[in-house]
Structure formats: C-alpha cells, structure tokens
Write a protein that holds these residues in place. Structure first.
Motif, PDB file in Angstrom:
ATOM      1  N   ALA A 126       0.964  -1.337  -0.125  1.00  0.00           N
ATOM      2  CA  ALA A 126      -0.009   0.043  -0.011  1.00  0.00           C
ATOM      3  C   ALA A 126       0.959   1.267  -0.085  1.00  0.00           C
ATOM      4  CB  ALA A 126      -0.858   0.146   1.290  1.00  0.00           C
ATOM      5  N   ILE A 127       1.894   1.295   0.721  1.00  0.00           N
ATOM      6  CA  ILE A 127       3.018   2.277   0.745  1.00  0.00           C
ATOM      7  C   ILE A 127       3.619   2.547  -0.746  1.00  0.00           C
ATOM      8  CG2 ILE A 127       5.202   3.346   1.697  1.00  0.00           C
ATOM      9  CD1 ILE A 127       2.464   3.141   3.663  1.00  0.00           C
ATOM     10  N   ALA A 128       4.112   1.256  -1.237  1.00  0.00           N
ATOM     11  CA  ALA A 128       4.843   1.408  -2.414  1.00  0.00           C
ATOM     12  C   ALA A 128       3.959   1.719  -3.770  1.00  0.00           C
ATOM     13  CB  ALA A 128       5.748   0.135  -2.697  1.00  0.00           C
ATOM     14  N   ALA A 129       2.682   1.610  -3.596  1.00  0.00           N
ATOM     15  CA  ALA A 129       1.934   1.475  -4.907  1.00  0.00           C
ATOM     16  C   ALA A 129       1.550   2.932  -5.451  1.00  0.00           C
ATOM     17  CB  ALA A 129       0.337   0.999  -4.408  1.00  0.00           C
ATOM     18  N   GLU A 130       1.567   3.891  -4.405  1.00  0.00           N
ATOM     19  CA  GLU A 130       1.298   5.290  -5.017  1.00  0.00           C
ATOM     20  C   GLU A 130       2.267   6.310  -4.401  1.00  0.00           C
ATOM     21  OE1 GLU A 130      -2.586   7.115  -5.036  1.00  0.00           O
ATOM     22  OE2 GLU A 130      -3.293   5.184  -4.365  1.00  0.00           O
ATOM     23  N   THR A 131       2.683   7.238  -5.162  1.00  0.00           N
ATOM     24  CA  THR A 131       3.854   8.153  -4.693  1.00  0.00           C
ATOM     25  C   THR A 131       3.031   8.796  -3.707  1.00  0.00           C
ATOM     26  OG1 THR A 131       2.827   9.733  -6.254  1.00  0.00           O
ATOM     27  CG2 THR A 131       4.778   8.191  -6.720  1.00  0.00           C
ATOM     28  N   PHE A 132       3.686   9.677  -2.799  1.00  0.00           N
ATOM     29  CA  PHE A 132       3.164  10.710  -1.630  1.00  0.00           C
ATOM     30  C   PHE A 132       3.405  11.963  -2.128  1.00  0.00           C
ATOM     31  CE2 PHE A 132       3.001   8.130   2.403  1.00  0.00           C
ATOM     32  CZ  PHE A 132       2.980   6.785   1.814  1.00  0.00           C
ATOM     33  N   ASP A 133       2.469  12.896  -1.650  1.00  0.00           N
ATOM     34  CA  ASP A 133       2.365  14.416  -1.881  1.00  0.00           C
ATOM     35  C   ASP A 133       3.082  15.009  -0.794  1.00  0.00           C
ATOM     36  OD1 ASP A 133       2.191  16.940  -2.636  1.00  0.00           O
ATOM     37  OD2 ASP A 133      -0.212  16.670  -2.899  1.00  0.00           O
ATOM     38  N   GLY A 134       4.198  15.757  -0.823  1.00  0.00           N
ATOM     39  CA  GLY A 134       5.063  16.394   0.141  1.00  0.00           C
ATOM     40  C   GLY A 134       4.523  17.933   0.382  1.00  0.00           C
ATOM     41  N   GLY A 135       3.620  18.188  -0.764  1.00  0.00           N
ATOM     42  CA  GLY A 135       3.039  19.633  -0.685  1.00  0.00           C
ATOM     43  C   GLY A 135       3.723  20.627  -1.193  1.00  0.00           C
ATOM     44  N   THR A 136       4.819  20.424  -1.849  1.00  0.00           N
ATOM     45  CA  THR A 136       5.246  21.567  -2.609  1.00  0.00           C
ATOM     46  C   THR A 136       5.587  20.944  -4.063  1.00  0.00           C
ATOM     47  OG1 THR A 136       7.597  20.777  -2.132  1.00  0.00           O
ATOM     48  CG2 THR A 136       6.838  22.545  -0.707  1.00  0.00           C
ATOM     49  N   ARG A 137       6.077  21.731  -5.084  1.00  0.00           N
ATOM     50  CA  ARG A 137       5.936  21.374  -6.465  1.00  0.00           C
ATOM     51  C   ARG A 137       7.045  20.315  -6.461  1.00  0.00           C
ATOM     52  NH1 ARG A 137       5.098  25.668 -10.900  1.00  0.00           N
ATOM     53  NH2 ARG A 137       3.569  26.395  -9.346  1.00  0.00           N
ATOM     54  N   SER A 138       8.150  20.560  -6.141  1.00  0.00           N
ATOM     55  CA  SER A 138       9.509  19.513  -6.293  1.00  0.00           C
ATOM     56  C   SER A 138       9.009  18.434  -5.482  1.00  0.00           C
ATOM     57  CB  SER A 138      10.598  20.088  -5.611  1.00  0.00           C
ATOM     58  OG  SER A 138      10.595  20.505  -4.527  1.00  0.00           O
ATOM     59  N   ALA A 139       8.314  18.356  -4.524  1.00  0.00           N
ATOM     60  CA  ALA A 139       8.016  17.155  -3.533  1.00  0.00           C
ATOM     61  C   ALA A 139       6.760  16.612  -3.665  1.00  0.00           C
ATOM     62  CB  ALA A 139       7.958  17.431  -2.087  1.00  0.00           C
TER      63      ALA A 139
END
Lengths: 456, 456
Positions: free
Chosen positions: B395-408
C-alpha cells in the motif's frame, strides 16, 4: 438510589424471596441459579452488586467469587456473600476469596439495605473513574509502583475510650504487620510526612463519645473523608451499625471480635481504597502527560494556549497586568547539525532547567515546539518582564552547556527574547504572540543574545 | 451520607432551628447571618450545599446566589433557596439567579432531607471529575465547542398517560424552543443518530403505571441513567415526591404546573447535566491526548508499551498468539534533508493514514518516534502477521506521496518491516521488540522495501 442487582442462589424459593424484597425497594433484579450461570450474567448484564449464596452444588460461592474477582471485566463489582453459617472461618474464607461483605441468613432487611446503600456509594466514586478508558485508566495490570501502593504497610487508627480494648486490638494488628496508632498519636502520624492513614477502627458501643457524630465528622472533614472507616458494634446494637453505614462507614464488624475476621476486613477495605487511589493517580498522571512536553517536562503548546486565554480573561476582569516572553535559542540548528540530535536534546533539557531556576513560581514556562520557549508572567508589567527576561538571558550565557559528547562538552549557547504586554479587552492571543515574536525578531536582528520589547 | 452544609439566614432563631434539624441527622453545619458573610464562608470553608434565605436586609438571597454562581470557586456548590413566599414569580427569579432548588418555609423535614440527598448524589459525581485539575478540567472558561453544548436545543421526553396533559405541556415547551417527544416517539429519537434526550418529564399522580418503578427503571437502564428526571406531583402527593428523589429523580415540581417555573427548572437541570458532560469530555479529551502522537494521531510510545504488556499477559493466560510488526520508512532522512521538515511531516501523516487503512480494527498502530512505527496484532500468529505487513508494504509502494510543494509532489516512498511473535511466559517486551528490530534490520540489509521475520 436504585440499582441493578444480581441474586445468585440454587434454591428457587430463596431467589424469589430476595427478588420480592429488592423489588419492593425498586431495585431491578437479575437472577442466576448456579455458579456458571452467575458468571455468565455478571459478564453480559453488568450488575452493580452481586448477592451470592455460598452453599451451592457444583461450583460453590467461594469459587464464583474468586472467578468474578479474577476477571478484569467483573473484578470491580461488589460481592455480598449470603450464608446460613455464621462461623468466623467461613466469613474469613469468603473475604479472602474477594467478597466485599458478608450477611447471615435469614437476612435482616435493615442490614441488607444499609449494606447495599454503602456499596452503591462506593460504586458511584469508582465508576466515574473507571469510565475513563483511555490511557489505561481502567485497571488491567498493575505497574510496579502501583503494586507497591497496594502492598505498603497498613496504618490503622484505633479509636476507643478503653485502653484495654486498644491494647487487645494493637497486638494482633501489629503481629499482622500493620502499624497501629491511637488518637493522641494521630497528629504525630500527620507530621511524619508522606505516611497516610488507611483505616479507622471505631468502637461504637459503650464509648465516651457519640460514635455516629464522630463517624459523620470523619466523613465531612477534608483530611479524613477518603479513609476507610470500620465500626465495631455489640450484637445488640445492630441499628447503630446500620446508621453508621448510612452516615458513610465503610464496614461493620460485630463484637466479640474474631481477629481473623478483623484482619480480613481490613485487607478488603484497604484493597478497595488503594484501588481508588490507583485509579485517581492514573487519571491524574494521564492528564498531566497531556499538558507536558515529554522532552523537557515544560508545558506544551496546548496548555500554553489554555493558560494564556485564562490569564488574559483574569487580567481583563481584575485590571492586573500580564506579560509574555518569547525565548529562542540562537543558532540552535547548528547544534543539531554539527553535534547530532542527542546533543541538541541535552541542550534543550538543560536549557529548560536553567529557565525554571530563574523564574518565579507563578510564571508558566512552556515549550510550544522546537527551540522556541514562552514564559507567561501573570500579574507582571512590561518593565518587570524585561528584567526577568534579562535574568534568563544572563543565566544561559553565563555558563557553557554540556552536549554529552567530548566534542560537545562545552557549548556556548545564547538566547534572544521578545517581551509583549497584554493591552486589555481588545487584545487577542494571536496579536500578543505576534508582538512578542516581532520583539524577538528585533533582538535577533540587533545581533542576538539580548532582550527587546516593541516599545524599547 | 453526611455533609457540610452552610445555612444563611439573618434571623438567629431560624439559623438555630435549621442547625438543630441538620445536626440531628449528623450533618455538620456552618452558619452565616448575611450575604457578604455567606460569600466569605462559601469561599473559605467549601460547604457542599448552601441553604439560602431569600429575604435578608442589605444583600438579598437572589444577589448572594448570583455572586456564588458567578465565581469559579463556588459556582459548583448547589444552592437551595428558602422563602416564606410561594409565588411562582419568586421561584423563577431564584432559579434564574442560579438556584438549584427551592423550598417554602416552614420547611418540611422529609422534603428537606430528600432534596439534600439528591443534591449530595449529584455532588459525588461532579466532585470526582472536578478534582482532576490538570489540563484545564476544572471549569473556568468555556470553549466555543463547549458553549455550543450548553446552548443546543433541549430535548424533552414527556411521559404521561393523559393525551390532554401531554398537549398542555407540549405547546409552552415548544414555544420556549425545546423539542418535545412522547414515549412512542422516543425510539425515533434514538434512531435519528446523535440526537440526545436531555430531560424526562414524568407525571407521578393519577397515572396508569407505577411512577416510582418507572423512575427506578430510568435510573438503572444504561441508556437513560444520565438523564435529568423531573417528576410532577399533585400537592397531596408530597411523600411520593420524596420517594422519587430517593430513587434518583433530579427535581420535583408541583401541580398545577406554572409554565414559567417548569421552564426555569428545565433550564437548571439541563445546565447541570451538560456541565457534567463537559467535565467528562475534558477529562476524556485530556486522557486521549496523553496517549496520542500529535502529528499523526497514532498511539504514542507510552500507550504502545501499556498495550503490549496487556496483550502479552492475555496471550500468556489465554494461549492465543500475538505478533508485532516494526515498520520503518526507507531513507526517510533524505525527505527531510532535501524537501524540508514540512514535506517530511506531510509524508508521515499520509503514511499513518495508509497504514490505518490497511490494518484490522483490532490492530493497534503506534508511532513510538521519528520514522518508526509499530503495529501490535492481537490474536495473530507469525504467518498472518507477515502477510498483513506485506499488505502494508504494498500500500505504501503502490502510490507516490505528496510532500506539499511542487518539487516534492510525487515522492517515491517504501518501507521495510520486521515481524516478531510472542514466545510465551518467558518472553519480555524488550526481547520481542529486539527480535522485531533484528528482522527489520534483515529486511533493510536485503535491499529494503520488503518484509522479514527472524525465522524466514
């Protein structure tokens, strides 16, 4: 007060009789006809009190009681054992199985009702605490500290006008490892510090005082209201015992005293009052943790906001001044980056200790987060707050900090501080904090290691 | 139960008479002869109930009551006003000044004693909560949420066999903004969700049911025991009223009903029960915060240790398996270093949500600190725990995470996990955690983004 009571008896006629008695007093009644059935109903229907027959085929009352007290779900329910036997040995056996009280069949109505009332009062206190389930308040396992609370020696105060009676009680109690005090020694006990009285043993018959008034006095006096009170009465004074229970006595034992029974009742009462003490401590400790920053032991952001809003209100109403000092460690990021987080944490801890050593007891020192600190100074104007902040600044700069490793053993740490003062009714927390931060910023821009207020 | 009662009356004979009555029942009595004196004693001696004369020269009883209720130190003390007047308008004025009850002089002994008992019961509940001072449990100021609890519409259940009586009550209650239900509507109320009943208005005279039994039933039933019960009786049924109070009724009002008085008594009762509700919520909220990690909302290290020790004991006794999964974000330090702490915190939060979405309700998900997580899996063997851990990893690896800034905005995050299973009586928390960490280390060394147990 009404309540739900479970009646356990293998004989139908006995169950019916007890049911009729209780329902006439508007109690609601659950019935069980044997031990396993009783355990099942106790788990499924959460009765508030259990009246438990001793002599039953199969599982007897002692075993039922032991199992009820061994299960976390039912251990708190008071159990009154009913028996045709009136041998001391049977009563002691019941009390040791965890029974809270004991009544002899045929059951006297007045005795029954006054016992029920006393137990319901005890329930009212513990239930409110037990309901706080979070944070492990509900008793499951005991910690080491708690176990030592349960097992510390029992301090018994014997109140009796006859020196002979006192002596007769003192010897067996002391042999059982308890500590015995008399009224003229009670003050000494109080002065000896954290020693606490557990049980008062109060002679009711043939005394030189009004025993009911003394009982009421113990229950209304703040210093004694949490004590277990066990009253001793002559057999012919059953009414006196009932009235004592109504006024708040915890338990009654009949003269002539059987030592084994007395000791068993003291064990029961002590276990109960210490159980309440542990519940209270768990709630208080839990609440304390919710307002404390775990690293430094200072108050956290949540408590800071609570207290700030409270003191702003008081200041508005009472016209006394109020100030806050925002304190920030200069270049703290460097400590973390160069010497590691552990050194950083050690600096924060020592920093918190130095602030605490340099404020007044009424000042409220908070760590809202990271390397920011805020001191709330009630009843303090801006000038006084500035000199207090200056004292803190000096205490930090005066000596180096020990980061715990060789390379970090003498760190030079300085702080900048900004002072803001409450402006009255129109002022808000956010505005006051912003002014403190603006002042702090001025201190930083002016070269750090200094205190500024906006006016200055 | 005994208690400390403050009697306020300007006439010496009245004070003495009341003192004698109360002391005969073993209450302890404090006396005050005028309003200012009463306020002083109330602050200095913390009485449990105040009996307050209305007509006094200088400051009258209404004003004393208002000042008592306005001060945080005395607001919780129940006030019973005593007056020679029996006009409805006077009673309403007293209730609106914050009085908890009203008795007409000459005071009927039975009525007095049953009121005192009812108020002392109320005290027993609130005192236990009020004593929890930390964390702002003690009522000072109300938050916005709490103020809305105090002011939400009052839901009144009217129990009466006469449709005429019901109708006569419904109209004025609804005009006052309350919501009125009858017994056949009560189920509907329950089903409509978070709507809560506040007050039961129970007709006692000339009813088709036994009103005392119904009163007792409401008090012993879990769903209704916290309700305020106001009983209405005919003037000739004073004894019935006393018995209702003894069984747990909160207040009594005499027929014929004066609407203004009824509304004032509903206000008083509702204020009281909501006050208790707010106290309970504060304690519970405080306790909750003490076991919760503030960033992610998961349980903290303290709760983890509590629960782990609890489940190990249960597992020892019951023979059911128990596993823990240690979960660690791979290369998390990089996220913080490259994208900043804010991005790191966002990742931790989303990470916590994904774990929560992929465990069973009985699993206990904890964040003991930093980027470490631990899932306690009760009643779960090693194989099952491994597949549960594998589900989390995917479940963690399946989708990327949004760090809240454009680069992240699309961070690739993976986790390693180590599984350990409880080995029985001899096993300790420290040993089990060490095994989980050893397994985690194996997973890291084998290239990360995988699950290992020691056996595998």
């Amino acid at each position: 007060m009404s309540a739900r009571i479970l009646v356990v008896d293998d004989i139908l006629a006995n169950r019916r009789l007890m049911q009729a008695k209780l329902e006439a007093k508007y109690y609601s009644v659950l019935l069980a006809e044997n031990g396993p059935h009783a355990l099942e109903v106790a788990h499924s229907s959460a009765p508030e009190i259990i009246l438990l027959d001793v002599m039953m085929p199969g599982m007897d009352g002692y075993e039922v009681c032991r199992q009820l007290k061994a299960s976390p779900e039912t251990a708190h329910i008071p159990v009154v054992m009913l028996t045709a036997l009136s041998e001391t040995a049977d009563r002691v056996r019941g009390l040791d199985a965890g029974a809270d009280d004991f009544l002899t069949k045929p059951v006297d109505d007045f005795a029954l009702m006054s016992r029920l009332n006393a137990l319901l009062r005890y329930n009212a206190v513990t239930n409110e605490l037990r309901q706080r389930e979070a944070s492990g308040v509900k008793i499951g396992a005991f910690s080491e500290d708690e176990a030592s609370t349960l097992n510390r020696p029992v301090n018994v105060l014997v109140v009796d006008t006859s020196p002979y009676n006192i002596k007769r009680l003192r010897d067996p109690l002391e042999q059982a490892g308890h500590r015995v005090f008399t009224l003229d020694q009670a003050d000494g006990l109080k002065q000896s510090g954290n020693e606490k009285l557990d049980v008062v043993l109060l002679g009711m018959s043939n005394q030189g005082y009004d025993p009911l008034r003394l009982c009421a006095h113990l229950r209304t006096n703040d210093a004694t209201r949490a004590l277990s009170i066990i009253v001793t009465v002559d057999e012919r004074d059953v009414d006196l015992a009932g009235r004592a229970l109504e006024l708040g006595a915890s338990d009654v034992i009949q003269q002539p005293l059987a030592v084994e029974e007395l000791l068993a009742r003291i064990r029961t009462q002590t276990r109960r009052s210490r159980y309440v003490e542990i519940l209270r401590n768990r709630v208080d400790r839990g609440l304390e943790l919710s307002v404390i920053d775990q690293l430094t032991g200072l108050y956290n952001r949540r408590y800071m906001n609570n207290q700030l809003s409270l003191w702003m209100k008081r200041s508005s109403m009472g016209g006394t001044p109020l100030s806050v000092v925002s304190v920030d460690i200069d270049h703290f990021k460097k400590v973390n980056d160069v010497y590691g987080h552990e050194a950083g944490d050690r600096v924060l801890k020592e920093f918190a200790e130095r602030i605490m050593a340099n404020v007044r007891p009424k000042d409220i020192v908070c760590r809202p987060g990271g390397e920011e600190f805020l001191v709330i100074m009630p009843e303090t104007g801006g000038d006084l707050a500035c000199s207090a902040a200056e004292r803190i600044r000096r205490a930090i700069a005066a000596e180096t900090f020990d980061g715990g490793t060789r390379s970090a053993s003498a760190l030079e740490v300085t702080v900048s501080a900004g002072v803001a003062t409450f402006l009255g009714d129109e002022d808000t927390i956010a505005d006051m904090m912003r002014r403190a931060d603006d002042a702090l910023y001025k201190a930083k821009s002016a070269g750090r290691n200094q205190v500024k207020s906006l006016a200055a």
